[in-house]
Motif scaffolding. Structure first.
Motif, PDB file in Angstrom:
ATOM      1  N   THR A 152     -46.694  -6.195 -36.686  1.00  0.00           N
ATOM      2  CA  THR A 152     -46.096  -7.517 -36.869  1.00  0.00           C
ATOM      3  C   THR A 152     -45.941  -7.754 -38.366  1.00  0.00           C
ATOM      4  OG1 THR A 152     -46.166  -9.803 -36.030  1.00  0.00           O
ATOM      5  CG2 THR A 152     -48.178  -8.966 -37.030  1.00  0.00           C
ATOM      6  N   ASP A 153     -44.978  -8.599 -38.728  1.00  0.00           N
ATOM      7  CA  ASP A 153     -44.680  -8.857 -40.133  1.00  0.00           C
ATOM      8  C   ASP A 153     -45.230 -10.197 -40.617  1.00  0.00           C
ATOM      9  OD1 ASP A 153     -42.938  -6.496 -40.356  1.00  0.00           O
ATOM     10  OD2 ASP A 153     -41.614  -7.627 -39.018  1.00  0.00           O
ATOM     11  N   LEU A 154     -45.375 -11.135 -39.687  1.00  0.00           N
ATOM     12  CA  LEU A 154     -45.811 -12.480 -40.038  1.00  0.00           C
ATOM     13  C   LEU A 154     -46.595 -13.050 -38.864  1.00  0.00           C
ATOM     14  CD1 LEU A 154     -45.671 -15.207 -41.633  1.00  0.00           C
ATOM     15  CD2 LEU A 154     -43.455 -15.595 -40.516  1.00  0.00           C
ATOM     16  N   ARG A 198     -40.801  -9.182 -36.782  1.00  0.00           N
ATOM     17  CA  ARG A 198     -41.844  -9.276 -35.752  1.00  0.00           C
ATOM     18  C   ARG A 198     -42.864 -10.334 -36.172  1.00  0.00           C
ATOM     19  NH1 ARG A 198     -43.319  -3.207 -36.567  1.00  0.00           N
ATOM     20  NH2 ARG A 198     -43.215  -4.128 -38.668  1.00  0.00           N
ATOM     21  N   VAL A 199     -43.072 -11.309 -35.284  1.00  0.00           N
ATOM     22  CA  VAL A 199     -43.996 -12.401 -35.591  1.00  0.00           C
ATOM     23  C   VAL A 199     -44.988 -12.547 -34.444  1.00  0.00           C
ATOM     24  CG1 VAL A 199     -42.303 -13.602 -37.007  1.00  0.00           C
ATOM     25  CG2 VAL A 199     -42.481 -14.168 -34.585  1.00  0.00           C
ATOM     26  N   SER A 200     -46.158 -13.080 -34.759  1.00  0.00           N
ATOM     27  CA  SER A 200     -47.169 -13.268 -33.722  1.00  0.00           C
ATOM     28  C   SER A 200     -47.927 -14.563 -33.974  1.00  0.00           C
ATOM     29  CB  SER A 200     -48.146 -12.085 -33.700  1.00  0.00           C
ATOM     30  OG  SER A 200     -48.914 -12.042 -34.893  1.00  0.00           O
ATOM     31  N   GLY A 201     -48.590 -15.044 -32.933  1.00  0.00           N
ATOM     32  CA  GLY A 201     -49.375 -16.261 -33.060  1.00  0.00           C
ATOM     33  C   GLY A 201     -50.070 -16.583 -31.758  1.00  0.00           C
ATOM     34  N   PHE A 202     -51.020 -17.509 -31.839  1.00  0.00           N
ATOM     35  CA  PHE A 202     -51.732 -17.952 -30.641  1.00  0.00           C
ATOM     36  C   PHE A 202     -50.799 -18.841 -29.823  1.00  0.00           C
ATOM     37  CE2 PHE A 202     -52.605 -20.748 -34.159  1.00  0.00           C
ATOM     38  CZ  PHE A 202     -52.556 -22.022 -33.629  1.00  0.00           C
ATOM     39  N   PRO A 203     -51.131 -19.134 -28.548  1.00  0.00           N
ATOM     40  CA  PRO A 203     -50.160 -19.758 -27.643  1.00  0.00           C
ATOM     41  C   PRO A 203     -49.503 -21.025 -28.164  1.00  0.00           C
ATOM     42  CG  PRO A 203     -52.016 -18.946 -26.386  1.00  0.00           C
ATOM     43  CD  PRO A 203     -52.376 -18.737 -27.827  1.00  0.00           C
ATOM     44  N   PRO A 221     -27.498 -14.552 -38.196  1.00  0.00           N
ATOM     45  CA  PRO A 221     -27.191 -13.857 -36.942  1.00  0.00           C
ATOM     46  C   PRO A 221     -27.593 -12.386 -36.925  1.00  0.00           C
ATOM     47  CG  PRO A 221     -25.321 -15.181 -37.687  1.00  0.00           C
ATOM     48  CD  PRO A 221     -26.310 -15.161 -38.808  1.00  0.00           C
ATOM     49  N   ARG A 222     -27.716 -11.762 -38.091  1.00  0.00           N
ATOM     50  CA  ARG A 222     -28.076 -10.342 -38.133  1.00  0.00           C
ATOM     51  C   ARG A 222     -29.587 -10.134 -38.083  1.00  0.00           C
ATOM     52  NH1 ARG A 222     -26.142  -8.133 -43.327  1.00  0.00           N
ATOM     53  NH2 ARG A 222     -26.761  -6.135 -42.415  1.00  0.00           N
ATOM     54  N   LEU A 223     -30.337 -11.223 -38.031  1.00  0.00           N
ATOM     55  CA  LEU A 223     -31.798 -11.135 -37.980  1.00  0.00           C
ATOM     56  C   LEU A 223     -32.252 -11.285 -36.532  1.00  0.00           C
ATOM     57  CD1 LEU A 223     -34.439 -10.953 -39.606  1.00  0.00           C
ATOM     58  CD2 LEU A 223     -34.381 -13.443 -39.812  1.00  0.00           C
ATOM     59  N   SER A 224     -33.069 -10.359 -36.058  1.00  0.00           N
ATOM     60  CA  SER A 224     -33.562 -10.372 -34.681  1.00  0.00           C
ATOM     61  C   SER A 224     -35.067 -10.630 -34.693  1.00  0.00           C
ATOM     62  CB  SER A 224     -33.271  -9.026 -34.007  1.00  0.00           C
ATOM     63  OG  SER A 224     -33.872  -8.952 -32.732  1.00  0.00           O
ATOM     64  N   VAL A 225     -35.463 -11.809 -34.191  1.00  0.00           N
ATOM     65  CA  VAL A 225     -36.877 -12.180 -34.189  1.00  0.00           C
ATOM     66  C   VAL A 225     -37.523 -11.719 -32.889  1.00  0.00           C
ATOM     67  CG1 VAL A 225     -38.533 -14.076 -34.340  1.00  0.00           C
ATOM     68  CG2 VAL A 225     -36.382 -14.189 -35.626  1.00  0.00           C
ATOM     69  N   ARG A 226     -38.665 -11.074 -33.015  1.00  0.00           N
ATOM     70  CA  ARG A 226     -39.415 -10.587 -31.858  1.00  0.00           C
ATOM     71  C   ARG A 226     -40.805 -11.216 -31.906  1.00  0.00           C
ATOM     72  NH1 ARG A 226     -37.565  -4.176 -32.326  1.00  0.00           N
ATOM     73  NH2 ARG A 226     -35.313  -4.626 -32.274  1.00  0.00           N
ATOM     74  N   ILE A 227     -41.141 -11.999 -30.886  1.00  0.00           N
ATOM     75  CA  ILE A 227     -42.378 -12.783 -30.865  1.00  0.00           C
ATOM     76  C   ILE A 227     -43.405 -12.110 -29.960  1.00  0.00           C
ATOM     77  CG2 ILE A 227     -43.397 -15.008 -30.240  1.00  0.00           C
ATOM     78  CD1 ILE A 227     -40.663 -16.286 -30.801  1.00  0.00           C
ATOM     79  N   GLN A 228     -44.641 -12.068 -30.422  1.00  0.00           N
ATOM     80  CA  GLN A 228     -45.741 -11.568 -29.606  1.00  0.00           C
ATOM     81  C   GLN A 228     -46.889 -12.564 -29.641  1.00  0.00           C
ATOM     82  OE1 GLN A 228     -46.857  -7.507 -30.143  1.00  0.00           O
ATOM     83  NE2 GLN A 228     -48.853  -7.736 -29.164  1.00  0.00           N
ATOM     84  N   GLU A 229     -47.320 -13.021 -28.472  1.00  0.00           N
ATOM     85  CA  GLU A 229     -48.482 -13.901 -28.397  1.00  0.00           C
ATOM     86  C   GLU A 229     -49.741 -13.087 -28.668  1.00  0.00           C
ATOM     87  OE1 GLU A 229     -50.951 -16.269 -24.974  1.00  0.00           O
ATOM     88  OE2 GLU A 229     -48.762 -16.303 -24.815  1.00  0.00           O
TER      89      GLU A 229
END
Length: 300
Positions: free
Chosen positions: A141-143, A94-99, A118-126
Motif C-alpha cells: 500500500t502507498d498511503l 493503493r490505500v488502506s485504512g480501518f473500516p 482520470p488516469r489515476l486508479s485508486v485501490r482501497i484495502q480495509e
C-alpha cells in the motif's frame, strides 16, 4: 556487495519480531529465511542475530545495518519521486485504512481523485492499524489512514512518515428518551452511574473510552462489549447501556438514539502514513490534499 534481497529479509525480521513471522510475510520457509540472514552475516563478516530466550534478537551490527537499509529505502522513494515529479498523478494508488476511515474518508477521496485525475486508479484495502503498517512495510500500500495508538511505530521510525490528519471527537450515545438526550453538551461524570457498552478489549478505541471516563472521575460499569460501532448503537437503542462513539462512525439512521457532545472534547487522533520519502509522489500528494479537504467536514 550487500545482497538487497537478503537485507530485506533482515528488515522483515526487525519489523515482525521473529524469523518465523518474517518468513510467513515473505512467503518463505523459516529455514530459508534463516539461511538468507546467515549468508548475509557471512558476506559482511558480522553476527546479525543472537539468541534471546527461545527466540533471537538483533545485534548492534544488525541495528546499524538496518539504519542504513531504511535510509536506502527512503532514497529509492525519493528517486521515484524525482522521476515522476513533472507528471500528473496516474497509475495505481493503493490505500488502506480501518473500516470507518474507508467509509468516511477513503471512499469519497477515491471518487474525487477519479473526477480530477482520470488516469489515476485508486485501490482501497480495509485493514486494521497493525495491518496497515505491515502493508506499507511490504510495499503493498502507498498511503494508510490509521489511528494513533501506543502500539504504533514511534514517530521517529525512519521507515514511516506519520502526520496528523484530524481529531475525531467521541459523542455520548444514549437512548432518545434518556434524561441526558436533551442536552447540548454533557459532562461524562453525569453518566458515571450508567451501565456502559465499550469496545472489545483489543480495540484501539477502548483505551480512549476508559481514559475519558477516568478523566471525568469514574470507572465505567461495562456490561457489554462490541467490535462494530453499529452493534454498539443497537445495544444502546435496546436500552442496555450508554456508550462513547466516535463522530466519524456512521450509525444506522432509524435507531431511537441520540448523540450528545461531551465537555472536555475526548477524541482519538487519526494519522496519514506513508513510507518515508513517498509523501510527495504526485499520486500520494493528490490523495493527501483530498483527505485534508474532507477531514474537517467529516467531524463537523
Amino acid at each position: 556487495m550487500i545482497d538487497l534481497r537478503r537485507l530485506h529479509v533482515l528488515r522483515a525480521v526487525a519489523h515482525y519480531g521473529t524469523v518465523t513471522a518474517a518468513a510467513r510475510a515473505l512467503h518463505f520457509t523459516t529455514s530459508a529465511a534463516s539461511q538468507q540472514i546467515r549468508q548475509l552475516a557471512r558476506d559482511l563478516g558480522v553476527d546479525l542475530l543472537e539468541p534471546q530466550g527461545r527466540g533471537v534478537r538483533l545485534t548492534p551490527a544488525a541495528e546499524s545495518l538496518l539504519a542504513h537499509a531504511d535510509a536506502i529505502q527512503a532514497r529509492w522513494e525519493q528517486a521515484e519521486l524525482d522521476l515522476r515529479a513533472e507528471h500528473a498523478p496516474a497509475g495505481p494508488l493503493r490505500v488502506s485504512g480501518f473500516p470507518v476511515a474507508v467509509s468516511v474518508l477513503l471512499a469519497p477521496m477515491a471518487v474525487r481523485l477519479h473526477e480530477r485525475h482520470p488516469r489515476l486508479s485508486v485501490r482501497i484495502q480495509e485493514a486494521g492499524v497493525p495491518g496497515s503498517f505491515d502493508l506499507l512495510f511490504e510495499g503493498e500500500t502507498d498511503l494508510a489512514v490509521v489511528e494513533a495508538t501506543p502500539h504504533n511505530p514511534p514517530l521517529s521510525d525512519a521507515r514511516f512518515d506519520q502526520q496528523p490528519l484530524l481529531d475525531d471527537p467521541f459523542d455520548l450515545v444514549v437512548p432518545e428518551d434518556h434524561p441526558l438526550a436533551g442536552r447540548e453538551r454533557v459532562d461524562l461524570a453525569d453518566a458515571a452511574h450508567e451501565e456502559w457498552i465499550a469496545p472489545v478489549a483489543d480495540s484501539p478505541c477502548r483505551p480512549h473510552v476508559l481514559s475519558a471516563c477516568g478523566e471525568a472521575g469514574f470507572s465505567p460499569d461495562i456490561v457489554h462489549h462490541a467490535l462494530d460501532w453499529n452493534v454498539t448503537a443497537h445495544l444502546v437503542a435496546s436500552r442496555l447501556g450508554v456508550a462513547l462513539i466516535p463522530r466519524l462512525a456512521q450509525l444506522t439512521g432509524h435507531l431511537p438514539i441520540t448523540r450528545v457532545r461531551c465537555t472536555g472534547n475526548p477524541h482519538r487522533k487519526l494519522l496519514t502514513c506513508t513510507r518515508r520519502g513517498a509523501r510527495e509522489r504526485p499520486a500520494v500528494a493528490a490523495a493527501l490534499r483530498e483527505l485534508r479537504a474532507l477531514a474537517p467536514k467529516a467531524v463537523a
